[in-house]
Design an enzyme around this catalytic site. Structure first.
Site, PDB file in Angstrom:
ATOM      1  N   THR A  72       0.833  -1.206   0.000  1.00 40.25           N
ATOM      2  CA  THR A  72       0.000   0.000   0.000  1.00 40.25           C
ATOM      3  C   THR A  72       0.869   1.259   0.000  1.00 40.25           C
ATOM      4  OG1 THR A  72      -1.728  -1.211   1.193  1.00 40.25           O
ATOM      5  CG2 THR A  72      -1.840   1.200   1.258  1.00 40.25           C
ATOM      6  N   ASN A 150      -5.798  -9.541  -7.761  1.00 43.63           N
ATOM      7  CA  ASN A 150      -5.765 -10.369  -6.560  1.00 43.63           C
ATOM      8  C   ASN A 150      -6.967 -11.290  -6.425  1.00 43.63           C
ATOM      9  OD1 ASN A 150      -6.463  -7.458  -6.256  1.00 43.63           O
ATOM     10  ND2 ASN A 150      -7.443  -8.172  -4.382  1.00 43.63           N
ATOM     11  N   GLN A 178       0.651  -8.991  -6.842  1.00 42.12           N
ATOM     12  CA  GLN A 178       0.206 -10.369  -7.117  1.00 42.12           C
ATOM     13  C   GLN A 178       0.963 -11.019  -8.270  1.00 42.12           C
ATOM     14  OE1 GLN A 178      -1.693 -12.212  -5.282  1.00 42.12           O
ATOM     15  NE2 GLN A 178      -2.571 -10.677  -3.913  1.00 42.12           N
ATOM     16  N   SER A 198       5.023  -6.370  -2.386  1.00 39.46           N
ATOM     17  CA  SER A 198       4.778  -6.459  -0.942  1.00 39.46           C
ATOM     18  C   SER A 198       5.388  -7.744  -0.398  1.00 39.46           C
ATOM     19  CB  SER A 198       3.269  -6.458  -0.689  1.00 39.46           C
ATOM     20  OG  SER A 198       3.003  -6.811   0.652  1.00 39.46           O
ATOM     21  N   CYS A 324     -19.233  -9.114   2.583  1.00 39.37           N
ATOM     22  CA  CYS A 324     -20.208  -9.188   3.676  1.00 39.37           C
ATOM     23  C   CYS A 324     -19.597  -8.698   4.978  1.00 39.37           C
ATOM     24  CB  CYS A 324     -20.675 -10.614   3.836  1.00 39.37           C
ATOM     25  SG  CYS A 324     -21.915 -10.835   5.088  1.00 39.37           S
TER      26      CYS A 324
HETATM   27  C1  LIG Z   1      -2.170  -7.186  -0.852  1.00 42.58           C
HETATM   28  C2  LIG Z   1      -2.172  -6.271  -2.009  1.00 42.58           C
HETATM   29  C3  LIG Z   1      -1.783  -4.936  -1.858  1.00 42.58           C
HETATM   30  C4  LIG Z   1      -1.436  -4.317  -0.530  1.00 42.58           C
HETATM   31  O1  LIG Z   1      -0.242  -4.786   0.000  1.00 42.58           O
HETATM   32  P1  LIG Z   1       0.021  -4.602   1.574  1.00 42.58           P
HETATM   33  O2  LIG Z   1       1.448  -4.990   1.744  1.00 42.58           O
HETATM   34  O3  LIG Z   1      -0.921  -5.533   2.280  1.00 42.58           O
HETATM   35  O4  LIG Z   1      -0.238  -3.181   1.900  1.00 42.58           O
HETATM   36  C5  LIG Z   1      -1.769  -4.135  -2.985  1.00 42.58           C
HETATM   37  N1  LIG Z   1      -2.107  -4.625  -4.179  1.00 42.58           N
HETATM   38  C6  LIG Z   1      -2.473  -5.896  -4.362  1.00 42.58           C
HETATM   39  C7  LIG Z   1      -2.809  -6.367  -5.737  1.00 42.58           C
HETATM   40  C8  LIG Z   1      -2.527  -6.770  -3.279  1.00 42.58           C
HETATM   41  O5  LIG Z   1      -2.909  -8.032  -3.475  1.00 42.58           O
END
Ligand SMILES: *Cc1c(COP(=O)(O)O)cnc(C)c1O
Length: 383
Positions: A72, A150, A178, A198, A324
């Site tokens: 993020t 994702n 991803q 990430s 949900c």
């Molecule tokens: C998990 C994810 C994020 C965020 O990553 P974090 O390290 O949890 O902040 C951003 N983009 C995608 C596509 C993700 O799957």
């Protein structure tokens, strides 16, 4: 009972090799790399090694890698940097199916006076490339499009998009959270300007990420403070996390082959068996350009949450596409963007595998799920 964990697009277990590599950096080698003494001084070379490992994994140069706290933060930094360095341009292009790390950020920017184009996808989750191209204008400051989705695993042609942007002088960023570890990434052979990854989606721990910024790309820091990361990201380095990310990237490079053979075969068998054994299903997302570990399957007329709860009784951990938990019964924005019919969108389940999954675990899911669906459909008011 050991859980059967098939929710690796949400987070992954830390690899043993990664944990072993980071472990000394808590209680023994706990120095601050900025310190002038020996305890701190030993850390610098380790950070350099980690930076090289991440760079090698991405086909980048070490000085093009900025360590961050998560995917993020990498995404936010990239978007803010592109806007700050193109101050007279007020238009952003993205897709309708981004992760909230991009989607929510970009929506919030409309309140700061930016105009946002969200490029749609078709029923297979594939990006409308014609719309994308026609949305590029001289006022476009940034195009940000995820490499792989994702929820569905659908892969977008980001290298092609990067070229179109380069030809028009537009900055291009991709959220590759991803894609990393699932697809080969070689930034030396494409025109991507910025790319986010990430740690915790890649068998490193939570709380570390990286942003690639191509040499020559205009940049402006998001975190202001000390001189860490050559002034591009202030804040004392997460030393154990960075060392873990370096190790995880090296490991992911070595495991890419297994991910695309053994893991892909497990995913394919899970998908084909479930759709064969259970009537009224739909695979969400094209089965062509897709990450090897992900399948998203809808089961008509039932709620994803009910399926998840019953799977959980057998120790099977998956994820559903509807939101949900956030208090609404709306299908996810990805399912809505794909136009998945209402009766299908509510019963969508994402299985996301990793190299830690076994044949036996997949067999167990194939054995457990059909009677669960049958039972829920007997109870369903829609059937
Ligand atoms: C998990 C994810 C994020 C965020 O990553 P974090 O390290 O949890 O902040 C951003 N983009 C995608 C596509 C993700 O799957």
């Amino acid at each position: 009972m050991k859980p059967i964990y098939v929710d690796n697009n949400a987070t992954t277990r830390v690899a043993d090799e990664v944990f072993a590599a980071m472990r000394p950096y808590f209680c023994e080698e706990y120095g601050n790399p900025s310190s002038m003494h020996s305890v701190g001084g030993r850390i610098g070379p380790k950070l350099r090694e980690a930076r090289r490992q991440v760079a090698d994994f991405l086909g980048a140069r070490p000085d093009e890698i900025i360590f961050t706290s998560c995917g993020t933060e990498s995404d936010n930094t990239a978007v803010r940097a592109a806007l700050a360095t193109n101050p007279d341009k007020r238009h952003i292009v993205t897709s309708r199916v981004e992760h909230p790390a991009i989607g929510s950020l970009v929506s919030s920017l409309t309140r700061e006076g930016y105009r946002v184009t969200e490029v749609p996808v078709d029923s297979n989750g594939c990006l409308d490339m014609i719309k994308l191209e026609s949305s590029l204008t001289p006022d476009t400051a940034l195009v940000t499009i995820m490499w792989a989705n994702n929820e569905t695993g659908v892969i977008f042609p980001v290298e092609k998009i990067a070229e179109k942007c380069r030809a028009r002088g537009i900055t291009f960023h991709t959220d590759a959270v991803q894609a990393a570890g699932k697809l080969p990434i070689d930034l030396s052979g494409n025109r991507i300007d910025m790319l986010s990854i990430s740690g915790h989606k890649l068998h490193a721990p939570k709380g570390v990420g990286a942003l690639y910024v191509r040499k020559g790309t205009k940049f402006s820091p998001f975190m202001i403070g000390g001189h860490q990361e050559k002034g591009r990201r202030a804040g004392t380095e997460n030393v154990p996390g960075i060392i873990a990310l370096g190790q995880a990237c090296e490991l992911a490079g070595r495991r890419l082959e297994e991910e695309n053979t053994r893991v892909r075969a497990l995913r394919d068998r899970l998908e084909s068996e479930l759709t064969r054994l259970i009537p009224d299903t739909r695979v969400n997302g094209t089965t062509k350009e897709r990450t090897p570990n992900t399948t998203n399957i809808s089961f008509a007329n039932i709620e994803g949450e009910s399926i998840l709860l019953m799977l959980n009784e057998f120790g099977i951990c998956a994820s559903s596409g509807s939101a949900c938990t956030s208090g609404s019964l709306e299908p996810s924005h990805v399912m809505r963007a794909m136009g998945v019919p209402f009766t299908m969108a509510h019963g969508s389940i994402r299985f996301s595998l990793s190299v830690y999954n076994t044949e036996e675990e997949i067999d167990e899911i194939i054995r457990r799920l059909p009677p669960i669906i049958e039972r829920l459909r007997q109870l369903s008011p829609f059937c």
